[in-house]
Motif scaffolding. Structure first.
Motif, short mmCIF file in Angstrom:
data_model
loop_
_atom_site.label_atom_id
_atom_site.label_comp_id
_atom_site.label_asym_id
_atom_site.label_seq_id
_atom_site.Cartn_x
_atom_site.Cartn_y
_atom_site.Cartn_z
N GLU A 159 77.09 132.35 58.02
CA GLU A 159 76.04 133.36 57.84
C GLU A 159 76.26 134.16 56.57
OE1 GLU A 159 75.96 136.14 60.95
OE2 GLU A 159 74.25 137.26 60.17
N ALA A 160 75.23 134.27 55.74
CA ALA A 160 75.30 135.07 54.52
C ALA A 160 74.96 136.51 54.85
CB ALA A 160 74.33 134.53 53.47
N ILE A 161 75.70 137.45 54.31
CA ILE A 161 75.53 138.86 54.61
C ILE A 161 75.20 139.61 53.33
CG2 ILE A 161 76.73 140.92 55.46
CD1 ILE A 161 78.18 139.20 57.39
N GLU A 162 74.33 140.58 53.42
CA GLU A 162 73.89 141.30 52.23
C GLU A 162 75.05 142.02 51.55
OE1 GLU A 162 70.77 143.91 53.28
OE2 GLU A 162 69.33 142.31 53.74
N ALA A 163 76.05 142.42 52.33
CA ALA A 163 77.19 143.12 51.73
C ALA A 163 77.92 142.24 50.72
CB ALA A 163 78.17 143.56 52.81
N ARG A 164 77.84 140.93 50.90
CA ARG A 164 78.50 140.00 49.97
C ARG A 164 77.87 140.12 48.59
NH1 ARG A 164 80.63 134.28 50.84
NH2 ARG A 164 80.53 133.31 48.81
N THR A 165 76.55 140.08 48.54
CA THR A 165 75.86 140.19 47.27
C THR A 165 76.07 141.56 46.65
OG1 THR A 165 74.20 138.63 48.07
CG2 THR A 165 73.63 139.94 46.14
N ALA A 166 76.04 142.59 47.51
CA ALA A 166 76.24 143.95 46.99
C ALA A 166 77.63 144.13 46.40
CB ALA A 166 76.00 144.96 48.11
N ALA A 167 78.62 143.48 47.02
CA ALA A 167 80.00 143.69 46.57
C ALA A 167 80.37 142.77 45.43
CB ALA A 167 80.96 143.47 47.74
N TYR A 168 79.86 141.53 45.45
CA TYR A 168 80.35 140.53 44.50
C TYR A 168 79.31 139.99 43.53
CZ TYR A 168 84.23 140.34 47.78
OH TYR A 168 85.27 140.66 48.58
N GLY A 169 78.03 140.28 43.78
CA GLY A 169 77.00 139.66 42.95
C GLY A 169 76.47 138.43 43.64
N PRO A 170 75.97 137.44 42.87
CA PRO A 170 75.40 136.23 43.47
C PRO A 170 76.41 135.51 44.36
CG PRO A 170 74.87 136.36 41.14
CD PRO A 170 75.84 137.46 41.42
N ALA A 171 75.89 134.90 45.43
CA ALA A 171 76.78 134.26 46.41
C ALA A 171 77.61 133.16 45.78
CB ALA A 171 75.96 133.69 47.57
N GLY A 172 77.05 132.46 44.80
CA GLY A 172 77.80 131.39 44.17
C GLY A 172 79.00 131.86 43.39
N ASP A 173 79.00 133.15 42.98
CA ASP A 173 80.12 133.67 42.22
C ASP A 173 81.12 134.41 43.09
OD1 ASP A 173 77.79 134.60 39.65
OD2 ASP A 173 78.88 132.73 39.93
N ALA A 174 80.85 134.56 44.38
CA ALA A 174 81.72 135.34 45.24
C ALA A 174 82.88 134.50 45.73
CB ALA A 174 80.92 135.86 46.43
N PRO A 175 84.06 135.10 45.87
CA PRO A 175 85.19 134.35 46.41
C PRO A 175 85.00 134.08 47.89
CG PRO A 175 85.79 136.64 46.08
CD PRO A 175 84.43 136.47 45.50
N ASP A 176 85.46 132.92 48.35
CA ASP A 176 85.43 132.65 49.77
C ASP A 176 86.39 133.59 50.46
OD1 ASP A 176 83.64 130.62 49.47
OD2 ASP A 176 85.18 129.09 49.19
N PRO A 177 86.13 133.93 51.72
CA PRO A 177 87.03 134.84 52.42
C PRO A 177 88.42 134.23 52.56
CG PRO A 177 85.50 133.81 53.94
CD PRO A 177 85.03 133.48 52.57
N ALA A 178 89.41 135.00 52.20
CA ALA A 178 90.82 134.62 52.34
C ALA A 178 91.20 133.37 51.55
CB ALA A 178 91.17 134.41 53.81
N ASP A 179 90.39 132.93 50.58
CA ASP A 179 90.72 131.76 49.77
C ASP A 179 91.37 132.21 48.48
OD1 ASP A 179 90.96 129.41 48.45
OD2 ASP A 179 88.83 128.92 48.40
N PRO A 180 92.65 131.94 48.31
CA PRO A 180 93.31 132.37 47.08
C PRO A 180 93.01 131.48 45.89
CG PRO A 180 94.86 131.20 48.48
CD PRO A 180 93.58 131.30 49.26
N GLY A 181 92.36 130.33 46.12
CA GLY A 181 92.10 129.40 45.03
C GLY A 181 91.25 130.00 43.94
N ARG A 182 90.18 130.69 44.32
CA ARG A 182 89.30 131.30 43.33
C ARG A 182 90.03 132.37 42.53
NH1 ARG A 182 83.75 130.63 43.49
NH2 ARG A 182 82.95 129.39 45.21
N LEU A 183 90.85 133.17 43.23
CA LEU A 183 91.57 134.24 42.54
C LEU A 183 92.57 133.68 41.54
CD1 LEU A 183 91.99 137.31 42.37
CD2 LEU A 183 93.72 137.08 44.16
N LEU A 184 93.25 132.60 41.92
CA LEU A 184 94.28 132.03 41.04
C LEU A 184 93.67 131.29 39.85
CD1 LEU A 184 96.77 130.63 43.71
CD2 LEU A 184 97.05 132.68 42.30
N LEU A 185 92.59 130.58 40.08
CA LEU A 185 92.01 129.77 39.00
C LEU A 185 91.02 130.54 38.15
CD1 LEU A 185 91.45 126.39 40.88
CD2 LEU A 185 93.25 126.94 39.24
N GLY A 186 90.41 131.57 38.71
CA GLY A 186 89.46 132.37 37.94
C GLY A 186 88.28 131.55 37.47
#
Length: 666
Positions: free
Chosen positions: A546-573
């Motif tokens: 389920e997509a939540i509006e808080a995701r877009t508000a906090a991170y911008g577009p859903a495609g650019d948001a990090p997955d929950p608890a996924d360190p891969g996005r944070l490490l690779l940037g």
């Protein structure tokens, strides 16, 4: 029975099991499972007996000529050295475990009889490759594996992903097989034989006239079959097949064939320093690129697929520095723990109802639902990350030690440049391996959110084989000194420098990933990202997040948001989206090859339809018109025929007079 007789039975029994399974699959379905499991187990016992008799000593050779073929005969030959007998035991062990596992995993699949027969045929083909002493006989097994992989990867042919993956696997591997076949003929032309022992003898006496060309042609086939850069793109997509098939392909067959082939003919490649440098660069790019890609994948099987590509890069690196003992040792070690990883992943997927690590990260208590898969997968991931005292540590250290000795000039089989390339890439890949191994473990087994679905206890057949394969994962490395006779007679023990470096770097990668996971988990807790709806039966299942509006508000577009608890996005940037697609190699190949071929096909179709068919239709129309005119001239009236005859004679006479006058005037 003699050793050679037993060795002949090792690949023959699975072949007979496959034939009998296909014949009896419809008429006597009750015999299908015994015909799948028992020949594989019998082959395992015989392979173990052959290995014990060979004992790592002098190679056992036997041959009989199949048919006279002129100056280069083809022989049904066996060549049983230490490498062959150990790899055969690995193949038979993994195949037996896969067949037992599949009896429960695919118990309700109506296509199980054909599946089991193809797995048996696949096993037989790989064993033929391992034991063969003639390159043409080896090629038969090599090609049968390609055909079997096409059908097995496309087992779920109803899905477009499986159809596309099977076709891609077939075409990419065949692309490499074309230069491979040319290389085999060139090698036979230079040495005068397809027999492996005679080829090696000719190479030892300088009998190769074109070593670099032959080695590079053969490497193209190896890159395709063993999923090395740039022909590796088929392997991650092959995960569309059943999970036991993935375990078989990744652990003991298909991808192992290319590495084993180079190990068997290493003197041919060592005759060209340039070829070894090319192999070293290919291995380095494969190790690093696959490690980055694995860190960005969400599908648990694709993470393991890229992991296999990276570990095959280590094996290619060992061959590039001229140490086939280290390469085959890592091949055997990797086969054990990678089979555990894939078969355990099948249990995890069944329990979670999804392949998605992002979805698993939102499930609490998954480890408690499947304790057997949890513990065996933990052990296998530690072996993958080369943490002592597990098997992966010892075999990976053997590769790095060989690279270190070559780089420092202690070994002279390969150029020092190859040694430095493999060593530096291997150490960097150790960091990435530790990172994606701990990431997979954290996301799969340390999720937070809704309670994991309870699908009941896993079948005993699926759990038992995990513990069987966990034994070599735990203990194989400790036997490195004992098994030295099977690996060219030299000990495969780690050195202090590489052990500290690689283990330390692997731990650094794991700890950094753990820290990133803690950070992203805390971030996800502050901004909830949805809940999991897992399908209880489907495999692989689709999971709705389920997509939540808080995701877009906090991170911008859903495609650019990090997955929950996924360190891969944070490490690779910013590199994450490129790594997730395999660095767009499929798109590049589509632009360079697929689109031009399709455009050419459309042009040919247009020419065929608008030009060739126009001439064909015109010829038919002209003949039909001529026939109509002739038919109308046949009136049956004698006066008409005589008038036409006289008119024709008059025309010919006038033409003759005119022609004579023209010639006289000139």
């Amino acid at each position: 029975m003699t050793t050679t007789t037993l060795a002949v039975l090792v690949p023959l029994l699975p072949f007979l099991g496959a034939a009998a399974g296909l014949l009896l699959g419809r008429t006597a379905p009750g015999y299908v499972r015994p015909l799948a499991v028992l020949p594989a187990l019998a082959s395992l016992v015989l392979a173990a007996v052959v290995a014990a008799r060979q004992g790592g000593g002098r190679a056992v050779d036997a041959a009989t000529q199949l048919t006279p073929t002129g100056s280069v005969p083809i022989e049904l030959a066996l060549h049983l050295d230490g490498f062959a007998v150990l790899v055969a035991v690995l193949v038979a062990l993994v195949a037996s475990c896969v067949q037992i596992y599949s009896t429960a995993y695919l118990r309700d699949d109506p296509r199980y009889p054909s599946y089991a027969a193809l797995v048996s045929l696949f096993t037989s083909a790989m064993l033929l490759v391992v034991y063969s002493g003639d390159l043409m006989v080896l090629l038969v097994g090599w090609e049968i594996m390609g055909i079997c992989s096409y059908f097995l990867v496309g087992h779920y042919w109803e899905t477009p992903e499986a159809r596309a993956a099977s076709l891609k696997a077939f075409l990419v591997t065949k692309l490499g097989d074309v230069p491979f076949l040319i290389g085999l003929f060139a090698l036979a032309a230079d040495t005068g034989s397809f027999r492996i022992t005679r080829i090696l003898g000719a190479v030892a006496h300088g009998g190769l006239d074109h070593p670099t060309v032959i080695a590079l042609l053969l490497l193209a086939g190896v890159a395709g079959k063993s999923a090395q850069f740039p022909l590796h793109t088929w392997l991650p997509d092959a995960m569309a097949g059943p999970t036991p098939v993935s375990a078989l392909i990744h652990a003991a067959t298909m991808v192992a064939a290319g590495i084993y082939f180079v190990a068997r003919l290493l003197p041919v490649f060592a005759a060209s320093g340039a070829a070894l440098v090319v192999l070293a660069v290919m291995a380095a790019v494969t190790m690093i690129g696959s490690g980055l890609a694995a860190l960005a994948q969400d599908d648990i099987k694709r993470v393991l697929a890229y992991s296999t590509i990276g570990q095959l890069g280590y094996m290619s690196g060992a061959l590039a520095v001229g140490d086939r003992g280290a390469a085959v040792f890592h091949l055997v070690s990797h086969g054990a723990f990678k089979a555990v990883l894939f078969l355990a992943a099948g249990v995890v997927i069944h329990a979670a109802g999804t392949n998605s690590l992002a979805a698993m990260s939102r499930m609490r208590g998954l480890a408690g639902r499947i304790p057997d898969a949890y513990w065996t997968m933990t052990v296998a991931l530690l072996a993958l990350a080369a943490i002592p005292p597990f098997a992966g540590f010892f075999s990976k250290e053997a590769v790095l030690v060989a690279a270190e000795h070559t780089a420092l000039g202690d070994r002279h089989v390969a150029p020092a440049a190859a040694g430095w390339t493999v060593l530096s890439a291997g150490l960097l890949a150790a960091v990435l391996t530790g990172a994606y191994a701990i990431r997979l473990w954290l996301l799969a087994f340390r999720g937070r959110g809704v309670e994991a679905p309870d699908h009941g206890k896993q079948p005993a057949a699926m759990s038992a084989v995990l513990w069987v394969l966990a034994v070599p994962t735990l203990g194989l490395g400790l036997t490195a000194g004992v098994l030295g006779d099977w690996f060219d007679g030299h000990a495969l023990t780690p050195s202090l420098t590489t052990a500290v470096l690689s283990t330390g770097l692997g731990l650094v990668g794991g700890l950094v990933t753990y820290g990133a996971w803690r950070h992203t988990t805390a971030l996800a807790a502050r901004v909830p990202l949805g809940a999991v709806v897992a399908h209880p039966d489907a495999e692989p299942a689709l999971v709705e997040i389920e997509a939540i509006e808080a995701r877009t508000a906090a991170y911008g577009p859903a495609g650019d948001a990090p997955d929950p608890a996924d360190p891969g996005r944070l490490l690779l940037g910013p590199l994450h989206r490129h790594a997730a697609t395999g660095f767009h190699l499929d798109a590049l190949y589509a632009a360079l090859f697929v689109r031009p071929v399709r455009a050419a096909a459309r042009l040919v179709r247009f020419l065929d339809r608008e030009v060739v068919e126009t001439y064909v239709r015109g010829s038919a129309t002209g003949a039909r018109w001529l026939g109509t005119a002739v038919r109308r001239a046949q009136t049956g009236n004698v006066q008409t025929y005589l008038s036409a005859l006289l008119a024709g004679s008059l025309v010919l006479a006038v033409a003759a007079v005119v022609y004579a006058n023209v010639n006289a005037g000139s």
